[in-house]
Motif scaffolding. Structure first.
Motif, PDB file in Angstrom:
ATOM      1  N   ALA A  27       6.875   1.703   2.706  1.00 39.23           N
ATOM      2  CA  ALA A  27       5.944   1.290   2.087  1.00 39.23           C
ATOM      3  C   ALA A  27       4.886   0.775   2.898  1.00 39.23           C
ATOM      4  O   ALA A  27       5.232  -0.115   3.685  1.00 39.23           O
ATOM      5  CB  ALA A  27       6.366   0.334   0.868  1.00 39.23           C
ATOM      6  N   GLY A  28       3.813   1.368   2.594  1.00 39.39           N
ATOM      7  CA  GLY A  28       2.520   0.666   3.767  1.00 39.39           C
ATOM      8  C   GLY A  28       2.666   1.001   4.992  1.00 39.39           C
ATOM      9  O   GLY A  28       1.842   0.303   6.024  1.00 39.39           O
ATOM     10  N   LEU A 205       1.474  -6.125   4.994  1.00 39.45           N
ATOM     11  CA  LEU A 205       1.059  -5.003   3.618  1.00 39.45           C
ATOM     12  C   LEU A 205       0.122  -5.617   2.859  1.00 39.45           C
ATOM     13  O   LEU A 205       0.158  -6.709   2.662  1.00 39.45           O
ATOM     14  CB  LEU A 205       2.699  -5.032   3.071  1.00 39.45           C
ATOM     15  N   ASP A 209       0.859  -2.128  -1.478  1.00 34.70           N
ATOM     16  CA  ASP A 209       1.871  -1.695  -0.886  1.00 34.70           C
ATOM     17  C   ASP A 209       3.233  -2.689  -0.749  1.00 34.70           C
ATOM     18  O   ASP A 209       4.398  -2.460  -0.910  1.00 34.70           O
ATOM     19  CB  ASP A 209       1.879  -1.477   0.957  1.00 34.70           C
TER      20      ASP A 209
END
Length: 991
Positions: A27-28, A205, A209
């Protein structure tokens, strides 16, 4: 053959299907992953690359490196991690690195080898720095000879200075070498030797995210206010989010209705912060405790409660100045673990006081559940009125946080109840919700509490059913089947629907007990009482169909079980984890790959939506089994890991079936056999015969892939000897292949006849394709070829990718034994490509070995030799025509780097290192992945004349431009009617 139409109310089923995908992304970290992928691509293309990842501790550098290692399947990977205690030891890092490349040290020139041995402690004196640098550079080059090298250095800030200097020297001198170097360097330390190297700083993040990451870690319903608070306190640091998510108790995970036990209370990073906190003034400490007791982090609520306790606003100033707590748009602690540490270090009296203040400050209309929760924690004795309020609020808490939140309210209501009978009723409800949340031990304790009071007939029936469910989760053996049968009979006079649902659970438990069951599944099926209701539910249809299946066989059961699956697909997934497992296993038993796919995808989505961890654990395992057979081994692995983590967190035994079959198909013998042995020991202890049979099936797959057919035959006999739901058919398939390869023709013929019974009753492409493939193995001459072709055709129309590739492999082996080597190569290449893409290593090696037996050269890096994709073929011909990479990129509308990457793949498949070798190879047949042949795209080059056999092309050598017989067929392989590269459509490869 019955055709099912799955109704999709509000698009739910389709969204569920779309949600089932590989969960291995970060994620991110899209940009970071792209940079790392680019470094790997450059190394794959024969050019060195380096990337230094920088960032604070916990920002995700190691996760990015882990992903790179996972993607470097064709690389030799060398990975070291520096440690702080060795930062002052000269050449400590270099010693770790050289020991990982020990096989190449002996091939160094004597002077370089002596310099290296001196540096790492094998010789005396000081090493010559220049010779040492050259030695390490030579070491890298030698290791990167057969295949690209990925060198990963984590925690580089702790590298000793001498090693860092040598590595910087080497990295700056890498040029046209297939070597990628990835370095992770943490703050605040800095390795100045790496200044000037390509670098990327990982940042926090974003909120979206971070939310994606948290939601991937905490399945089911979670209070959004609590999620927002956790994200804000973590400040975008992934490790802080991981700590917070993994540290949640069931109540904290589900709704934030409890402050988690501070697992990190004694952690070094908290000591200084806690000392500052305890040195604060009394008012400041009480304000911090008040903030810790509120999981939402609502500042307005905090100040209303503070006013009740007569805490002045100035009490926040010391906390802010010491960096402990920040009160802004949200109340945030400086560390995600500090909140729980503050709460649990306070006295019980102080905690009751702050909860009472929060209850007074909480609006009873908008948040009655939170107000009741705080009142309960403020109470110092049972209170029936408060218990009733908690019970009334449990459904709302469940809507907010799922079964775990509802269970927490009901358990607290039980503790607050004075009346014995009412206490037992609430304990029973709490046990049901707790079991749904996956906490079997807590559910057992609550059931013991329920037994202490008075229960009516329904209460005793509910208690008995919950005890059977706990037994089925913790043991999954014959005992739970008997318990379910007894419970079903209890319910027959109370509620027929509950009785029939319990009979379904009894059958599921009997199937799970398998060969270790005392009564056997047929006896349990015969013990089912009661006729079908006037308006049958999906579970009723499933029950009746299973009774037929276990008493009358496949043929008689196909229609009723097909109707049951149709009802499950139409009405949606419901019921217990056992009924979900049973329904999806029935789909596999009917060879209905479409129903198997839909039911597992929707079942997983529903389990996530409801938050039932018991059902979720089953749904993950069922979906992973489907993904294995779809050839999505990496997606299956992610689901298996998730299921194992969930089982570990809840303290329940995992459902091992998918992990066993996955290990068999992956083909890593040592790891797979260790897993099989462990699973068999555990299954024997718990009376789980189905897992024993699954382990045998997986072992048969493993040994068939490895080409050890006698061992595969022994394992397959065990997997197929009983008529086990969803297993015996697959076991027969493995048995037939192993028997024919072991010279046991009679055994194979008998197994084919058994397989035919279930396959013909099903009539799906999966079933008939498997039958055709198996029958081909025991058939001679032209009949075998037709059966192989039918098998490949049918399996290509199904979702069962792994067995389509197996059919291609078997067909290729058969063709080679018929002396048709060229035809065999087409099938064997296709099979190998499929197995490599899946990650089925043993079968890929088997296909590669068989292909080499046709006389085709086996390439060094294990890719499909000479089997060019259309884009690779275009680029190869243009390069052969003398065009540079930028010129090729301009013609094909791709970047020069993409051209470079594809050329490297061409070189790899042909086993060459230079463009000068291309004309010799391209004068011969050049095949592409479709099995057809590609004509030269440029007619002006006389070197490209040769035999160019394309479906629809003339093979005459009159001209180097083939004459198309069907222009549309020419375009299907990426060239136009004149033999030039065709403009690619929107549906094709992107320009």
């Amino acid at each position: 053959m019955t055709i099912f139409f799955y109704v999709t109310p509000h698009g739910f089923h389709q969204s569920a299907l779309n949600a089932v995908a590989d969960r291995s992304g970060l994620a991110g970290r899209t940009v970071e992953c792209a940079r790392v992928d680019d470094a790997l691509d450059r190394a794959q293309g024969g050019h060195s690359s380096v990337l230094v990842l920088r960032g604070e501790a916990g920002i995700g550098k190691t996760a990015v490196l882990d992903r790179a290692v996972d993607r470097a399947a064709n690389f030799r990977v060398i990975r070291i991690s520096a440690i702080e205690c060795e930062a002052d030891l000269p050449y400590a890092g270099l010693q770790l690195l050289s020991s990982a490349m020990e096989d190449a040290v002996g091939r160094l020139e004597p002077q370089q080898r002596r310099a290296l041995e001196t540096a790492v402690g094998s010789g005396g004196g000081e090493p010559d720095r220049l010779l040492l640098g050259l030695a390490v550079r030579s070491l890298f080059e030698k290791v990167a000879g057969p295949r690209p090298l990925l060198c990963v250095i984590d925690d580089a800030q702790w590298l000793d200075r001498y090693s860092a200097q040598v590595l910087a020297f080497v990295i700056r001198r890498l040029r046209a070498d297939p070597i990628a170097v990835l370095i992770a360097e943490g703050d605040p330390q800095k390795v100045w030797e790496f200044d000037g190297l390509p670098a990327l700083r990982l940042v926090e993040l974003s909120h979206s995210d971070a939310r994606t990451l948290v939601r991937s870690l905490i399945r089911g319903r979670v209070d959004e206010a609590v999620i927002d608070r956790v994200i804000a306190e973590a400040r975008g640091v992934p490790q802080a989010l991981l700590d917070a998510a993994h540290g949640f108790t069931s109540a904290g995970r589900a709704g934030g209705f409890a402050v988690d036990t501070p697992a990190l209370l004694a952690a070094g990073r908290l000591q200084e912060v806690l000392e500052r906190f305890h040195a604060s003034a009394d008012d400041s400490r009480r304000l911090a405790l008040l903030a810790a007791a509120d999981p939402t982090g609502d500042p307005a609520l905090l100040w209303r409660a503070a006013a009740t306790l007569a805490l002045p606003p100035q009490a926040a100033a010391p906390l802010e100045s010491d960096g402990l707590v920040h009160v802004g748009s949200r109340v945030l602690f400086c560390d995600t673990a500090l909140r729980s540490a503050v709460y649990h270090s306070a006295s019980a009296g102080d905690r009751r006081a702050v909860h009472e203040a929060l209850a007074i400050a909480t609006d009873s209309t908008s948040a009655p559940d939170r107000r009741a929760w705080h009142l309960a924690y403020a109470a110092d004795a049972p209170d029936d009125e408060l218990a009733a309020e908690l019970e009334r609020c449990s459904p709302k808490a469940g809507e907010r946080g799922g079964p775990a939140a509802a269970a927490a309210f009901l358990e607290l209501a039980t503790l607050m109840t004075r009346d014995s009978a009412r206490r037992s009723q609430r304990a029973l409800a709490a046990a049901a919700a707790t079991l749904d949340a996956g906490a079997t031990d807590a559910a057992s304790r609550l059931l013991a509490t329920a037994e202490l009071g008075t229960l009516d007939a329904f209460g005793h029936g509910g208690l008995a059913r919950l005890r059977a469910q706990v037994a089925s989760i913790s043991r999954r053996g014959d005992e739970s089947s008997e318990l379910f049968l007894d419970v079903a009979r209890m319910w027959e006079g109370l509620d027929a629907s509950v009785a029939r649902d319990t009979y379904v659970d009894a059958l599921a438990a009997a199937v799970a007990a398998g060969r270790l069951g005392r009564r056997g599944v047929e006896a349990v099926a015969k013990a089912v009482n009661g006729g079908q209701p006037a308006d049958p539910r999906a579970n009723d249809l499933l029950l009746d169909g299973l009774v037929v299946r276990f008493t009358k066989g496949h043929g008689a059961a196909h229609v009723p079980l097909s109707g049951a699956l149709e009802a499950w697909g139409r009405d949606g997934i419901g019921g217990s984890a056992l009924s979900l497992w049973l329904a999806t296993t029935v789909a596999a038993d009917l060879w209905d790959d479409e129903a198997w796919h839909v039911l597992t995808a929707v079942g997983l989505a529903r389990a996530e939506d409801t938050g039932s961890r018991t059902v979720l654990l089953c749904a993950l395992a069922c979906r992973a089994m489907v993904d294995v057979h779809r050839g999505e081994l990496r997606a299956a692995s992610a689901l298996v890991e998730e299921a194992l983590a969930l089982a570990h967190a809840s303290g329940n035994p995992p459902i091992a079936h998918a992990s066993l079959v996955l290990a068999g198909w992956s083909g890593e013998e040592h790891r797979a056999l260790a897993l099989f042995d462990a699973a068999r020991r555990d299954a024997g202890f718990r009376g789980d015969g189905y897992t024993l049979s699954t382990a045998s099936l997986a072992e048969a797959v493993l040994y068939n892939g490895l080409g050890r057919y006698d061992a595969a035959l022994a394992a397959a006999w065990h997997a197929a000897e009983l008529d086990e739901l969803g297993l015996s058919g697959l076991g027969l398939v493995e048995l037939i292949e192993a028997a024919t390869r072991s010279g046991r023709h009679d055994a194979a013929v008998g197994a084919v006849e058994r397989l035919t019974d279930s396959a013909r009753a099903s009539g799906t492409d999966w079933a008939l394709g498997m039958e055709a493939r198996s029958r081909a193995l025991v058939t001679d001459g032209q009949g075998a070829e037709k059966l192989y072709e039918e098998a490949i055709d049918r399996l290509a129309r199904s979702r069962i990718t792994v067995h389509r590739a197996r059919a291609q492999l078997l067909y290729g082996e058969w063709l080679r034994r018929q002396g048709r080597r060229i035809d065999a190569r087409v099938q064997l290449r296709a099979a190998e490509e499929s197995f490599v893409a899946m990650g089925a290593e043993a079968f890929a090696v088997r296909a590669r070995r068989e292909n080499s037996a046709t006389g085709e050269k086996v390439r060094r890096r294990g890719d499909t030799a000479g089997n060019l994709t259309p884009q690779e073929a275009r680029i190869a011909f243009l390069a052969c025509d003398g065009l540079t990479n930028p010129e090729i990129g301009e013609q094909l509308f791709v970047s020069p780097r993409t051209v470079e990457y594809h050329l490297h793949k061409v070189f790899e498949k042909f086993g060459i290192t230079s463009r000068r070798e291309l004309p010799r190879l391209l004068d011969n047949t050049v095949s592409i992945s479709s099995g057809r042949f590609l004509p030269a795209p440029h007619a002006r080059n006389p070197r490209l004349r040769g035999r160019l056999d394309v479906a629809g092309f003339s093979t005459e050598r009159r001209t180097n431009v083939p004459t198309p017989r069907d222009a549309s067929e020419v375009r299907s392989v990426g060239v136009d009617a004149e033999g030039c590269p065709a403009p690619e459509s929107a549906a094709g490869t992107p320009r």
